[in-house]
Design an enzyme around this catalytic site. Structure first.
Site, PDB file in Angstrom:
ATOM      1  N   TYR A   1       0.738  -1.315  -0.006  1.00  0.00           N
ATOM      2  CA  TYR A   1      -0.010  -0.096  -0.022  1.00  0.00           C
ATOM      3  C   TYR A   1       0.931   1.229  -0.065  1.00  0.00           C
ATOM      4  CZ  TYR A   1      -4.110  -2.871   0.642  1.00  0.00           C
ATOM      5  OH  TYR A   1      -4.998  -3.676   0.694  1.00  0.00           O
TER       6      TYR A   1
ATOM      7  N   LYS B   1       3.827 -14.824   4.287  1.00  0.00           N
ATOM      8  CA  LYS B   1       4.524 -15.474   2.878  1.00  0.00           C
ATOM      9  C   LYS B   1       5.821 -15.571   2.794  1.00  0.00           C
ATOM     10  CE  LYS B   1       2.708 -17.885  -0.270  1.00  0.00           C
ATOM     11  NZ  LYS B   1       1.906 -19.149  -0.343  1.00  0.00           N
TER      12      LYS B   1
ATOM     13  N   ASP C   1      -1.867 -18.759   3.338  1.00  0.00           N
ATOM     14  CA  ASP C   1      -2.773 -19.716   2.552  1.00  0.00           C
ATOM     15  C   ASP C   1      -3.336 -20.754   3.555  1.00  0.00           C
ATOM     16  OD1 ASP C   1       0.082 -20.363   2.405  1.00  0.00           O
ATOM     17  OD2 ASP C   1      -0.189 -21.055   0.295  1.00  0.00           O
TER      18      ASP C   1
ATOM     19  N   ASP D   1      -5.710  -6.390   5.529  1.00  0.00           N
ATOM     20  CA  ASP D   1      -6.890  -5.923   4.727  1.00  0.00           C
ATOM     21  C   ASP D   1      -7.811  -6.999   4.426  1.00  0.00           C
ATOM     22  OD1 ASP D   1      -8.613  -4.160   3.711  1.00  0.00           O
ATOM     23  OD2 ASP D   1      -7.337  -3.549   1.779  1.00  0.00           O
TER      24      ASP D   1
END
Ligand code: ATP
Length: 347
Positions: A127, A174, A207, A231
């Site tokens: 962002y 991740k 995930d 988010d």
């Protein structure tokens, strides 16, 4: 105990904003919460008064008082306006987004036993908005992570966990792919955790974490995530307990905090007395707890707890607005909550 009123900014906002923030103010007043509101404008309400979409006086008032309750604001599209929320976040360095997600009585949801606090880093990651066209048909977007921002959000999350008696902080990441950026996020979280041995800490690849969340959300206590993951996952978590209409939120920095519901301006029902004020009432309750903690005013915590018990009771008795399958309007539901506040506890 101090009897002094605490000043707080009230931004009624647009659409259903004035109706739902008005309802929250009535509940706080009925609960004898010692708040003196300073009304300021943002969004369309500001433009209609010939002010910029986020007027300087609104920002200054939040800086001065340190706290605001905000209704949803409309940012006009296509005319170069930067969203009110993005501006507020940047101007006031509101780096921690906090979203508590729990089941409410009689609110239909797929799961029971959900009680999760999602903490999202609000200032960097993808962002940062650094995007480039490096060649025709080839674009890049830069994910930024700094040790300063990663450490301060981790410190914020563990401090919150310690103060609120939460048991576990789980980081979704991740880092197996994004070794440097998510790797730094993890290193900072681990380093902060060393100062909080009484709080459990674990890490999950995002995930796998999302799969676990939708299999058994009751297994999670607090989630700590960088900006983009936060988010997405905070909306996912809202969906676990019945949607955005029943979830409060806060954006918090070192000096200021802005509390607001997650839902938008709902123009389809604005001005009709139908809006559900619950998420804003819950956000105002978070504001009281925040003020109790940061200003050492225990009576605010008691007011927050009375309000929470009152809306839980109203819902448990089947009193609900239409969006939750009930028949009540904004004012009727607000009155139902006020009627269940009970007597203030002594002390
Ligand atoms: P915005 O552009 O401000 O995001 P929106 O209408 O796109 O507005 P929401 O305001 O979140 O998005 O509304 C989505 C749907 O949920 C609408 O149909 C709206 O009527 C409903 N809704 C949202 N908030 C409430 C509420 N507090 N009470 C009742 N219905 C609501």
């Amino acid at each position: 105990m101090s009897d002094a009123f605490i000043e707080a900014v009230l931004i009624p906002g647009d659409g259903i904003g004035p109706e739902v923030t008005g309802a929250a103010c009535r509940v706080l007043q009925a609960a004898a919460a010692p708040i003196r509101w300073i009304e300021c404008h943002a969004g369309l309400a500001a433009l209609e008064r010939n002010l910029p979409v986020l007027p300087e006086q609104t920002v200054e008032a939040i800086r001065r008082t340190g706290v605001a309750l905000k209704g949803p604001c409309t940012t006009p599209v296509g005319e170069g306006f930067v969203s009110v929320n993005v501006q507020l976040r940047k101007r006031l360095d509101l780096y921690a987004a906090v979203r508590p997600v729990r089941n409410l009585p009689n609110v239909p949801s797929r799961f029971q036993g959900v009680d999760i606090v999602v903490i999202r880093e609000n200032t960097e990651g993808l962002y940062s908005g650094i995007e480039n066209e490096v060649a025709p048909g080839v674009v890049t977007s830069l994910k930024v992570a700094t040790e300063r921002a990663c450490s301060r959000i981790a410190a914020w999350a563990f401090r919150y966990a310690a103060r609120r008696g939460r048991r576990r902080v789980t980081v979704f990441h991740k880092a197996n792919i994004l070794k440097l950026t998510d790797g730094l996020f993890l290193r900072c979280a681990r380093a902060v955790h060393e100062r909080y041995p009484e709080i459990a800490y674990d890490e999950m690849i995002i995930d796998a974490g999302c799969m676990k969340l939708v299999q058994d959300p009751s297994a999670f206590d607090m989630l700590l995530l960088e900006n983009l993951y936060g988010d997405v996952v905070s909306d996912l978590c809202a969906g676990l307990v019945g949607g955005l209409g029943v979830v409060p939120g806060a954006n918090i920095g070192e000096d200021c905090a802005v509390f607001e519901a997650v839902h938008g301006t709902a123009p389809d029902i604005a001005g009709r007395g139908l809006a559900n004020p619950l998420a804003v009432i819950m956000s105002a309750t978070m504001m009281l707890n925040h003020l109790a903690e940061t200003r050492g005013r225990e009576e605010l915590r008691r007011a927050a707890s009375r309000i929470r018990t009152a809306y839980d009771r109203a819902l448990a008795e089947g009193l609900r607005t239409r969006d939750l399958g009930g028949t009540l309007g904004t004012a009727e539901f607000t009155e139902a909550v006020i009627a269940r506040l009970g007597e203030p506890a002594a002390g």
